[in-house]
Design a protein around this motif. Structure first.
Motif, PDB file in Angstrom:
ATOM      1  N   ASN A  18     -17.000   2.507-143.929  1.00 11.71           N
ATOM      2  CA  ASN A  18     -15.633   2.268-143.449  1.00 11.71           C
ATOM      3  C   ASN A  18     -15.606   1.184-142.387  1.00 11.71           C
ATOM      4  OD1 ASN A  18     -14.459   4.202-145.144  1.00 11.71           O
ATOM      5  ND2 ASN A  18     -14.820   5.852-143.672  1.00 11.71           N
ATOM      6  N   GLU A  19     -16.583   1.232-141.480  1.00 16.07           N
ATOM      7  CA  GLU A  19     -16.646   0.222-140.424  1.00 16.07           C
ATOM      8  C   GLU A  19     -16.829  -1.177-141.013  1.00 16.07           C
ATOM      9  OE1 GLU A  19     -18.208   3.029-140.516  1.00 16.07           O
ATOM     10  OE2 GLU A  19     -18.089   4.093-138.603  1.00 16.07           O
TER      11      GLU A  19
ATOM     12  N   ARG B 239     -13.716  -2.578-142.790  1.00 13.31           N
ATOM     13  CA  ARG B 239     -12.627  -2.959-141.891  1.00 13.31           C
ATOM     14  C   ARG B 239     -12.810  -4.370-141.335  1.00 13.31           C
ATOM     15  NH1 ARG B 239     -12.467   2.621-140.051  1.00 13.31           N
ATOM     16  NH2 ARG B 239     -14.005   2.133-138.440  1.00 13.31           N
TER      17      ARG B 239
END
Length: 274
Positions: A225-226, A229
């Motif tokens: 997810n990091e 993003r």
């Protein structure tokens, strides 16, 4: 305080061919600096001093800054410009903002005003002509801002005229394919910060694992997810890339987030036009 692993500054030298470059601009030297994150944690005073000294020794024709001068609160920008005023170039310094430069209350206005106060011209969906009208510089609003609107700027230029585009986030190269971009300069990714020798940026590897594994396993893939993003195109995390007919160069930046840099040193880029 949590320690961040640092690596020594590296000077990257590239020569870029520009079609229709005016003959008197052959051999023009540009310096690119990016992602300073001047907040007392992510950029040491020693590294900043070294980067300024290296830039000045190169005696560049123009210095280009591609965003993220601060990290959160804008207060450090006042001290940063006291340091950046030591940068020297024949035709001045031009800059664009990164995603960290406008998200906190009045950060955008404060960052722009501070940079302008020492003669650094910030371009926010604007065109500048330090080399003359035959080789303009386009500075775009950050990709994640509500004001990112390249069409309004790019359509002002004839497709027969070469141009340099400053855009903090390299993902914009995908959108900019519909216009002529002889060289796009970006930052934002910090080069991926963690590079696996022989394989590339760890973020790209994580992205590929996510893409080719069953969805049931996705929650167990760390940092996915990091990574997603930050950018979509981790294959453009650093260095030179051909994007359709356009050229893109992504600087690894000077600032460093936790856990630090591994085989991904902070960068100052020296670009010679040909």
């Amino acid at each position: 305080m949590v320690s961040i692993r640092l690596e020594p500054l590296k000077v990257e030298r590239i020569t870029v061919a520009i079609a229709d470059l005016p003959p008197d601009l052959m051999g023009t030297k540009l310096i690119q600096l990016s992602d300073l994150h001047y907040d007392g944690l992510r950029l040491s005073e020693e590294l900043l001093t070294q980067a300024i000294a290296v830039s000045n020794r190169e005696n560049p024709d123009l210095i280009l800054l591609t965003g993220d001068y601060i990290t959160h609160q804008p207060d450090p920008i006042d001290e940063l410009v006291m340091r950046l005023q030591d940068l020297k170039s024949r035709l001045g310094i031009y800059a664009v903002l990164g995603n960290h430069d406008y998200g906190y209350h009045d950060a955008k206005v404060r960052v722009i005003n501070a940079l302008n106060s020492i003669g650094i011209k910030v371009l926010w969906n604007e065109i500048a002509t330090p080399f003359g009208s035959d080789f303009p510089i386009v500075g775009l609003a950050d990709f994640w801002s509500s004001e990112f609107n390249p069409a309004a700027v790019m359509t002002q230029l004839s497709p027969h005229i070469p141009r340099l585009v400053l855009s903090h986030n390299p993902d914009t190269a995908e959108i900019l394919q519909q216009w002529r971009v002889d060289l796009q300069l970006s930052g934002h990714t910090h080069g991926g910060q963690v590079i696996i020798p022989g394989l590339g940026a760890a973020a790209l590897i994580i992205q590929q694992i996510h893409r080719y594994t069953p969805k049931i396993l996705h929650p167990w893939i760390p940092f996915v997810n990091e990574c997603s993003r930050v950018v979509k195109h981790w294959q453009w995390a650093q260095g030179w890339h051909q994007v359709h007919h356009n050229q893109l160069y992504v600087n690894r930046g000077l600032g460093t987030y936790f856990p630090g840099r591994f085989f991904c040193p902070p960068e100052i880029t020296v670009i010679t036009l040909n």
